[in-house]
Design a protein around this motif. Structure first.
Motif, PDB file in Angstrom:
ATOM      1  N   ASN A 175       0.858  -1.165   0.000  1.00  0.00           N
ATOM      2  CA  ASN A 175       0.000   0.000   0.000  1.00  0.00           C
ATOM      3  C   ASN A 175       0.900   1.222   0.000  1.00  0.00           C
ATOM      4  N   THR A 176       0.392   2.330  -0.523  1.00  0.00           N
ATOM      5  CA  THR A 176       1.239   3.511  -0.679  1.00  0.00           C
ATOM      6  C   THR A 176       0.749   4.659   0.203  1.00  0.00           C
ATOM      7  N   ARG A 177       0.214   4.300   1.364  1.00  0.00           N
ATOM      8  CA  ARG A 177      -0.294   5.278   2.338  1.00  0.00           C
ATOM      9  C   ARG A 177      -0.287   4.607   3.700  1.00  0.00           C
ATOM     10  N   PHE A 178      -0.546   5.398   4.731  1.00  0.00           N
ATOM     11  CA  PHE A 178      -0.682   4.816   6.065  1.00  0.00           C
ATOM     12  C   PHE A 178      -1.851   3.839   6.061  1.00  0.00           C
ATOM     13  N   GLY A 179      -1.684   2.733   6.758  1.00  0.00           N
ATOM     14  CA  GLY A 179      -2.760   1.757   6.837  1.00  0.00           C
ATOM     15  C   GLY A 179      -3.914   2.277   7.685  1.00  0.00           C
ATOM     16  N   ASP A 180      -5.034   1.631   7.530  1.00  0.00           N
ATOM     17  CA  ASP A 180      -6.205   1.982   8.320  1.00  0.00           C
ATOM     18  C   ASP A 180      -6.864   0.671   8.731  1.00  0.00           C
ATOM     19  N   PRO A 181      -6.704   0.215   9.986  1.00  0.00           N
ATOM     20  CA  PRO A 181      -6.472   0.997  11.205  1.00  0.00           C
ATOM     21  C   PRO A 181      -5.050   1.006  11.749  1.00  0.00           C
ATOM     22  N   GLU A 182      -4.047   0.577  10.988  1.00  0.00           N
ATOM     23  CA  GLU A 182      -2.685   0.558  11.532  1.00  0.00           C
ATOM     24  C   GLU A 182      -2.176   1.956  11.887  1.00  0.00           C
ATOM     25  N   CYS A 183      -2.570   2.951  11.097  1.00  0.00           N
ATOM     26  CA  CYS A 183      -2.111   4.318  11.364  1.00  0.00           C
ATOM     27  C   CYS A 183      -2.471   4.747  12.782  1.00  0.00           C
ATOM     28  N   GLN A 184      -3.637   4.340  13.234  1.00  0.00           N
ATOM     29  CA  GLN A 184      -4.107   4.777  14.543  1.00  0.00           C
ATOM     30  C   GLN A 184      -3.170   4.316  15.660  1.00  0.00           C
ATOM     31  N   VAL A 185      -2.705   3.079  15.579  1.00  0.00           N
ATOM     32  CA  VAL A 185      -1.807   2.593  16.640  1.00  0.00           C
ATOM     33  C   VAL A 185      -0.398   3.163  16.471  1.00  0.00           C
ATOM     34  N   LEU A 186       0.022   3.398  15.236  1.00  0.00           N
ATOM     35  CA  LEU A 186       1.335   3.999  15.023  1.00  0.00           C
ATOM     36  C   LEU A 186       1.376   5.422  15.572  1.00  0.00           C
ATOM     37  N   MET A 187       0.319   6.196  15.350  1.00  0.00           N
ATOM     38  CA  MET A 187       0.300   7.572  15.850  1.00  0.00           C
ATOM     39  C   MET A 187       0.289   7.600  17.373  1.00  0.00           C
ATOM     40  N   MET A 188      -0.369   6.630  18.005  1.00  0.00           N
ATOM     41  CA  MET A 188      -0.363   6.559  19.473  1.00  0.00           C
ATOM     42  C   MET A 188       1.045   6.325  20.016  1.00  0.00           C
ATOM     43  N   ARG A 189       1.864   5.595  19.258  1.00  0.00           N
ATOM     44  CA  ARG A 189       3.196   5.212  19.747  1.00  0.00           C
ATOM     45  C   ARG A 189       4.302   6.169  19.309  1.00  0.00           C
ATOM     46  N   LEU A 190       4.053   6.982  18.277  1.00  0.00           N
ATOM     47  CA  LEU A 190       5.108   7.840  17.731  1.00  0.00           C
ATOM     48  C   LEU A 190       5.493   8.922  18.735  1.00  0.00           C
ATOM     49  N   LYS A 191       6.752   8.971  19.063  1.00  0.00           N
ATOM     50  CA  LYS A 191       7.249   9.933  20.049  1.00  0.00           C
ATOM     51  C   LYS A 191       7.615  11.263  19.397  1.00  0.00           C
ATOM     52  N   ASP A 192       8.079  11.195  18.174  1.00  0.00           N
ATOM     53  CA  ASP A 192       8.562  12.396  17.485  1.00  0.00           C
ATOM     54  C   ASP A 192       7.417  13.214  16.882  1.00  0.00           C
ATOM     55  N   ASP A 193       7.757  14.414  16.459  1.00  0.00           N
ATOM     56  CA  ASP A 193       6.831  15.328  15.805  1.00  0.00           C
ATOM     57  C   ASP A 193       6.579  14.826  14.377  1.00  0.00           C
ATOM     58  N   LEU A 194       5.348  14.406  14.097  1.00  0.00           N
ATOM     59  CA  LEU A 194       5.024  13.867  12.776  1.00  0.00           C
ATOM     60  C   LEU A 194       5.265  14.893  11.675  1.00  0.00           C
ATOM     61  N   LEU A 195       4.941  16.140  11.940  1.00  0.00           N
ATOM     62  CA  LEU A 195       5.084  17.163  10.900  1.00  0.00           C
ATOM     63  C   LEU A 195       6.539  17.360  10.508  1.00  0.00           C
ATOM     64  N   VAL A 196       7.444  17.266  11.457  1.00  0.00           N
ATOM     65  CA  VAL A 196       8.879  17.351  11.155  1.00  0.00           C
ATOM     66  C   VAL A 196       9.286  16.214  10.218  1.00  0.00           C
ATOM     67  N   LEU A 197       8.805  15.014  10.508  1.00  0.00           N
ATOM     68  CA  LEU A 197       9.158  13.850   9.688  1.00  0.00           C
ATOM     69  C   LEU A 197       8.569  13.951   8.282  1.00  0.00           C
ATOM     70  N   LEU A 198       7.322  14.407   8.176  1.00  0.00           N
ATOM     71  CA  LEU A 198       6.701  14.552   6.853  1.00  0.00           C
ATOM     72  C   LEU A 198       7.461  15.569   6.014  1.00  0.00           C
ATOM     73  N   ASN A 199       7.876  16.658   6.641  1.00  0.00           N
ATOM     74  CA  ASN A 199       8.648  17.662   5.912  1.00  0.00           C
ATOM     75  C   ASN A 199       9.986  17.111   5.439  1.00  0.00           C
ATOM     76  N   ALA A 200      10.630  16.323   6.273  1.00  0.00           N
ATOM     77  CA  ALA A 200      11.906  15.728   5.885  1.00  0.00           C
ATOM     78  C   ALA A 200      11.736  14.814   4.678  1.00  0.00           C
ATOM     79  N   ALA A 201      10.625  14.054   4.655  1.00  0.00           N
ATOM     80  CA  ALA A 201      10.367  13.173   3.517  1.00  0.00           C
ATOM     81  C   ALA A 201      10.134  13.981   2.245  1.00  0.00           C
TER      82      ALA A 201
END
Length: 428
Positions: free
Chosen positions: A284-310
């Motif tokens: 798949n070429t996007r965050f999974g659903d419902p996998e995204c939900q558990v990943l966001m709960m566990r992510l410690k870093d700032d998601l927006l920083v990571l998206l910008n880096a990508a």
């Protein structure tokens, strides 16, 4: 930063929740969003299939970044059309999104670059497909080639089931998505979801999860878009992650670059962990659903920083940190799902259910007469964290049981594989 999030499901609610926590954010829009996203973002009515209209909105509102949630717009080329207008987008190009948009394309890529996957055949003719099935025998897997909302896959235990699945595809059960089918060898092992954040050159591991596709307890009944998930996936040991990167992800990144379609965005590998190691089920070429939900709960870093880096091609200089806790989400679905869901029933008690390590992400809700109502098949994602998967599971189900929605249902065994492992480990 001013951000536009495209999508309306539970995945997008989880992304909005995490993006809204970023100190970089000054304004978040969601198109079309849902009632759960409304506290985090301004909801806008945009026809996301009209890429020119989306581009105009971005320019009029000085959008710094567009985050595309669902696969449909990506496969339709929204990232290309927005980038052509000078708009920064997190999400793969149309050519790169073929990894999800065409299962046959991905299988051919695997064959070309030696990526371990199931043996397969591609067919646009029903007679030829049935002949292949007769030759290979059952069990066998029948897949509509294109996007089918997670419902175009049949694991046929008998030849009759395989023939019926082929008939359904070619009779138009999945629309254009079933005009071509991929017939695959049945693989045995344990499934896992593996994510990588990619910038076209670098792929950075972005967590693991396990999804539950079947609608009923004990993995029974038809496939769905996913009835629950947990993270991390115990089967994805450090060794298995390393092998997956080396044997599957890295050759895919090289192959896509050689094809002139470098992959940037989230690459989601559905894996079968076999006795011989990891094999690719599909991308798949996007965050999974419902996998995204558990990943966001566990992510410690700032998601927006990571998206910008990508987006900026800077992942080689990035790292990702995770909380020690596990996370688990249970999907509450409307009666009738995965067939025709019953819409319009009133949902109460969400405020009482949330809190204490519990987030409730809206996947298919609407407001009608001031009341929250079901407006889809998968309606709520009751998501909890805990020191173990078992603790997260207990919290999630305790919260779920406080929700007043008689017309909803769920599986009661989400996380069973990990919980069984934890009990075995504790006993040993």
């Amino acid at each position: 930063m001013r951000v536009l999030l495209i999508g309306s499901g539970g995945r997008e609610h989880a992304l909005a929740w995490k993006i809204a926590a970023s100190p970089l954010l000054t304004k978040l829009y969601a198109a079309p969003g849902n009632p759960g996203i409304a506290p985090e973002a301004e909801l806008v009515k945009l026809d996301i299939a009209d890429h020119a209209t989306v581009a105009t909105f971005c320019k009029d509102n000085a959008i710094d970044l567009v985050v595309v949630g669902p696969e449909g717009p990506l496969v339709a080329g929204i990232a290309d059309d927005l980038r052509d207008q000078g708009i920064r987008v997190f999400g793969p190009s149309k050519r790169a999104a073929r990894l999800e948009g065409s299962k046959g394309f991905t299988k051919d890529l695997c064959a070309k670059y030696g990526i371990p996957t199931a043996a397969y055949g591609r067919f646009t003719d029903l007679t030829a497909a049935k002949a292949y099935v007769e030759k290979v025998g059952a069990p066998i897997v029948i897949k509509a080639d294109g996007l089918a909302a997670g419902k175009g896959v049949t694991i046929a235990v008998t030849l009759d089931e395989a023939r019926a699945a082929l008939d359904a595809c070619f009779d138009g059960a999945f629309g254009d998505a079933g005009a071509e089918v991929v017939v695959e060898e049945f693989m045995t092992g344990e499934e896992a979801s593996f994510f990588c954040l990619c910038d076209g050159t670098t792929a950075l591991p972005f967590g693991t999860a396990q999804d539950h596709k079947r609608v009923g307890d004990g993995d029974t009944g038809p496939n769905t878009g996913g009835m629950g998930a947990y993270s991390p996936a115990p089967v994805m040991t450090p060794e298995m992650v390393e092998r997956t990167m080396r044997e599957i992800i890295e050759p895919t990144m090289r192959g896509m670059a050689e094809l002139g379609a470098p992959f940037a965005g989230i690459l989601f590998a559905g894996l079968m962990i076999t006795e011989k190691g990891p094999k690719l089920i599909e991308y798949n070429t996007r965050f999974g659903d419902p996998e995204c939900q558990v990943l966001m709960m566990r992510l410690k870093d700032d998601l927006l920083v990571l998206l910008n880096a990508a987006v900026d091609g800077q992942l080689a200089h990035s790292s990702i940190r995770w909380r020690d806790e596990a996370a688990l989400t249970v999907v509450m679905a409307a009666r009738g799902y995965p067939g025709t869901p019953e819409k319009g029933s009133v949902i109460r008690g969400l405020d009482e259910a949330a809190g204490d390590g519990v987030e409730i992400f809206h996947a298919g809700t609407a407001i009608n007469g001031g009341a929250l109502v079901a407006n889809g098949g998968r309606v709520l994602n009751v998501t909890a964290s805990g020191k173990t998967v078992g603790e997260a599971q207990s919290r999630a189900y305790a919260a779920l049981d406080r929700i007043d929605w008689p017309q909803g249902f769920c599986r009661r065994d989400i996380g069973w594989q990990a919980v069984a492992r934890e009990k075995t480990s504790a006993a040993g």
